[in-house]
Write an enzyme that holds these catalytic residues in place. Structure first.
Site, PDB file in Angstrom:
ATOM      1  N   TYR A   1       6.768 -11.660   4.172  1.00  0.00           N
ATOM      2  CA  TYR A   1       5.568 -11.129   3.514  1.00  0.00           C
ATOM      3  C   TYR A   1       5.194 -12.066   2.363  1.00  0.00           C
ATOM      4  O   TYR A   1       5.820 -12.053   1.312  1.00  0.00           O
ATOM      5  CB  TYR A   1       5.896  -9.727   3.022  1.00  0.00           C
ATOM      6  CG  TYR A   1       4.759  -8.927   2.430  1.00  0.00           C
ATOM      7  CD1 TYR A   1       3.452  -9.387   2.389  1.00  0.00           C
ATOM      8  CD2 TYR A   1       5.014  -7.669   1.904  1.00  0.00           C
ATOM      9  CE1 TYR A   1       2.440  -8.616   1.851  1.00  0.00           C
ATOM     10  CE2 TYR A   1       4.002  -6.885   1.353  1.00  0.00           C
ATOM     11  CZ  TYR A   1       2.726  -7.376   1.324  1.00  0.00           C
ATOM     12  OH  TYR A   1       1.729  -6.613   0.775  1.00  0.00           O
TER      13      TYR A   1
ATOM     14  N   THR B   1       0.830  -1.203   0.000  1.00  0.00           N
ATOM     15  CA  THR B   1       0.000   0.000   0.000  1.00  0.00           C
ATOM     16  C   THR B   1       0.865   1.252   0.000  1.00  0.00           C
ATOM     17  O   THR B   1       0.468   2.288  -0.519  1.00  0.00           O
ATOM     18  CB  THR B   1      -0.917  -0.011   1.246  1.00  0.00           C
ATOM     19  OG1 THR B   1      -1.698  -1.192   1.195  1.00  0.00           O
ATOM     20  CG2 THR B   1      -1.810   1.212   1.310  1.00  0.00           C
TER      21      THR B   1
ATOM     22  N   LYS C   1       3.313 -12.762   7.409  1.00  0.00           N
ATOM     23  CA  LYS C   1       2.099 -12.047   6.965  1.00  0.00           C
ATOM     24  C   LYS C   1       1.524 -12.879   5.839  1.00  0.00           C
ATOM     25  O   LYS C   1       2.149 -13.016   4.781  1.00  0.00           O
ATOM     26  CB  LYS C   1       2.543 -10.668   6.471  1.00  0.00           C
ATOM     27  CG  LYS C   1       1.494  -9.764   5.884  1.00  0.00           C
ATOM     28  CD  LYS C   1       2.177  -8.438   5.487  1.00  0.00           C
ATOM     29  CE  LYS C   1       1.234  -7.361   5.028  1.00  0.00           C
ATOM     30  NZ  LYS C   1       0.512  -7.672   3.809  1.00  0.00           N
TER      31      LYS C   1
END
Lengths: 297, 297
Positions: free
Chosen positions: A131, A44, A159
Site C-alpha cells: 500500500y 477509509t 496499490k
C-alpha cells in the site's frame, strides 16, 4: 484476487469502540452488490485508530458479512511486531489477503521499509498488497524500492497513488512500473478521482473509497474500463466531479463518513476523534451532490 | 517543572517488548546526574512503537528510577480515546507532567488538533507540554493554533522545533511566540543542535536527546546559557558538532541507540523494528566522535 473493483468500507466508530452493527451492514451491502473484493480496515476503514482487539473483531465481522466475497484486511502498524500480530489475527479471522502500508513516526530509510515487508511477508500464508500512500505514511517509494519489495514471497499487488492526469503519461507510468515487477504482481489505482485514468492506463484494480458506499456506481465505471470503453469510464468519472471536489478539500474519509450518515447507515458522529465530521456547509454541499447524482439510497 | 534541562532517555527494546533493566539504568543515571526533569517515552523513548501496557510499565519503572526528579511522560497516540487512556496510566504511575504530540495518520485540520488538546487537557490533574514536532507528526502549528491551545487549562509548556540559526532572528521568533501565550506557559527548544541558540534566545527549557545519555555534557551547556554566558553555550554546542552532524543525517534516535550500545548500557539491537541500527560506517564515525569528545563512559 487483486483485480477489478476492491471496495473499501468505513469502520464506523462510537466514542471509544467500533460500531459493529453498522459495519456489518456496510460490508454486507458490498457483497450483495457484487464487488470483486472488499477491503476492510484500509485508510477509509480507520485501521490506524483502532486497537489490535478492535481490528481482530472487525476482521471477523467482515469475513462473515462478506459472505464469500474475497476479503482484504489492512494490517499496518508502526512496529513490525505489531504488524506480524495483526497479520496473524487477520489470517485467523479468514482474510483472503492482507494490505500493508508502511506507517511511520520516525522517517524510515528505504532499507527499513524493505525490512518491514521482508519480515512480514515471510510469515504469511495469504497474498499481500503493498500500500503506497504517501499522503498518510509520508513514505515515498522509489521504483527501485517497489521492485525489491515486489520480488518478496507472497507479494501479489501494489496499490499506487494517483497517476498523472494525461492519459499517455499515465500509461507510460504504469508501463514503467510494470516492467520492474514480476508478472504475478498486479497494479491497482487509488485516489478515486484518478480511478478512470488508472484503469484506462492499464491498472488491473481500483481500490475504491466511493465503492465502499456506492458499489453500483463504482462497478459501472470499473466494468466500462475493463470492457475497453475508456471514454465511458472517463465520462462516468467526470460526472462524479462534485464528489471528487469534496474529497480533495476535506479528505475522502470525512466525506464518506458524512455520506454514510446522510444515507442513514451510521450514527453521527462515526469517526474516531481527533477526526471530526464535515463542517455544516460541506455537509450541505454533499447532500446536494448526492441528490443530483441520484445517490441518496 | 518545564525549565532547565529535560533529559529524554531511550526506551531500549527487545524483539517484541521493552528492555526493562536497561531502561531503569538509563533513567537512574539521569537522576544521579541532577537533570532538572526526565522525559520518558518521548520520540527518543519510542513511545509511538509501544503498546499501552508496555508504556504503562515503562512509566512505572521511570517514576521509581527517577527517584524524586520530576518525570514527564509522553502520551501521544493516533486516537483521542487512546491518548486519554495513556494520560490516565501516566498519572496513576506517578508522572509529574505529560507531553503530547498530535500524531497523525489522516492529516488533521487545525480544529481537529485543537480538539485533541481540548479533550485531553480537561481531564488532566498534572500539567501538559504541547509537543510541536513537524518532522514526526507532519502537523504544522500556526501561531494562532499555539495560542488557542496554550490558553487551555493545564497547558503549561510548548516544546518547539529548531529556531533560525541567526541569534537575532531566533530571539525575535521566541518573543513573537511568547507574546501570544499566557505568562504561565514556558517555551522549550528541541533539536539538540539548536539548543544553545534556543536557550540563548530566551527559551526556558531544553528538551534534550543527547542529555538522555550524556546528562553532564547537556547540563554544562544549559547552565552556561542560564547564567547568561551565551558565548560559552554556543562554544559548547559547536564542540558537539560531530554528534549533531550524525543526528542530522541518521536521526538522533538511531545515533543515541548506537551510542548506548557503545557505552555498554544496552544490548544490540535496542530499537523497535522497522527501525534499524546505524550502518557500520556511521557506527564507526560515532565511536570516533565519542572518543574525541571524551564521552566514552
Amino acid at each position: 484476487m487483486f483485480r477489478g473493483l476492491s471496495a473499501f468500507p468505513l469502520t464506523p466508530t462510537t466514542e471509544t469502540d467500533i460500531d459493529e452493527a453498522s459495519f456489518r451492514t456496510l460490508v454486507a451491502r458490498l457483497a450483495a452488490a457484487g464487488v470483486d473484493s472488499i477491503g476492510a480496515l484500509g485508510s477509509t476503514g480507520g485501521y490506524a485508530y483502532l486497537s489490535r482487539e478492535q481490528r481482530a473483531r472487525a476482521a471477523r465481522i467482515a469475513v462473515e458479512a462478506a459472505d464469500g466475497v474475497p476479503l482484504v484486511v489492512g494490517i499496518g502498524a508502526l512496529r513490525t511486531a505489531q504488524v506480524s500480530a495483526l497479520a496473524e489475527d487477520a489470517q485467523k479471522a479468514g482474510a483472503s489477503a492482507v494490505l500493508l502500508a508502511p506507517m511511520t513516526y520516525q522517517a524510515l530509510t528505504d532499507d527499513e521499509v524493505f525490512g518491514l515487508y521482508e519480515d512480514v511477508s515471510r510469515e504469511l500464508s495469504v497474498p499481500l498488497c503493498v500500500y503506497d500512500n504517501p499522503g498518510t505514511t509520508h513514505v515515498h517509494f522509489t521504483d527501485e524500492l517497489h521492485a525489491r519489495i515486489a520480488h518478496l514471497p507472497n507479494v501479489a499487488a501494489i496499490k499506487i497513488p494517483p497517476l498523472p492526469d494525461a492519459p499517455a503519461r499515465a500509461k507510460a507510468r504504469v508501463e514503467t512500473l510494470r516492467a520492474l515487477l514480476p508478472d504475478t504482481v498486479t497494479i491497482g489505482i487509488s485516489g478515486d478521482w484518478a480511478a478512470a485514468t488508472g484503469l484506462n492506463a492499464g491498472c488491473e484494480a481500483w481500490y475504491s473509497v466511493v465503492g465502499g458506499l456506492f458499489p453500483a456506481t463504482a462497478l459501472t465505471l470499473t466494468r466500462a474500463a475493463q470492457d475497453g470503453d475508456a471514454a465511458r469510464a472517463t465520462a462516468l468519472s467526470e460526472r462524479l466531479e462534485p464528489l471528487w471536489e469534496l474529497f480533495r478539500v476535506h479528505g475522502s474519509l470525512r466525506v464518506m463518513s458524512a455520506a454514510a450518515e446522510q444515507l442513514g447507515l451510521t450514527d453521527r458522529p462515526n469517526l474516531p476523534r481527533p477526526l471530526r465530521e464535515l463542517p455544516p456547509p460541506a455537509h450541505q454541499k454533499l447532500a446536494t451532490a448526492l441528490t443530483s447524482l441520484g445517490l441518496t439510497a
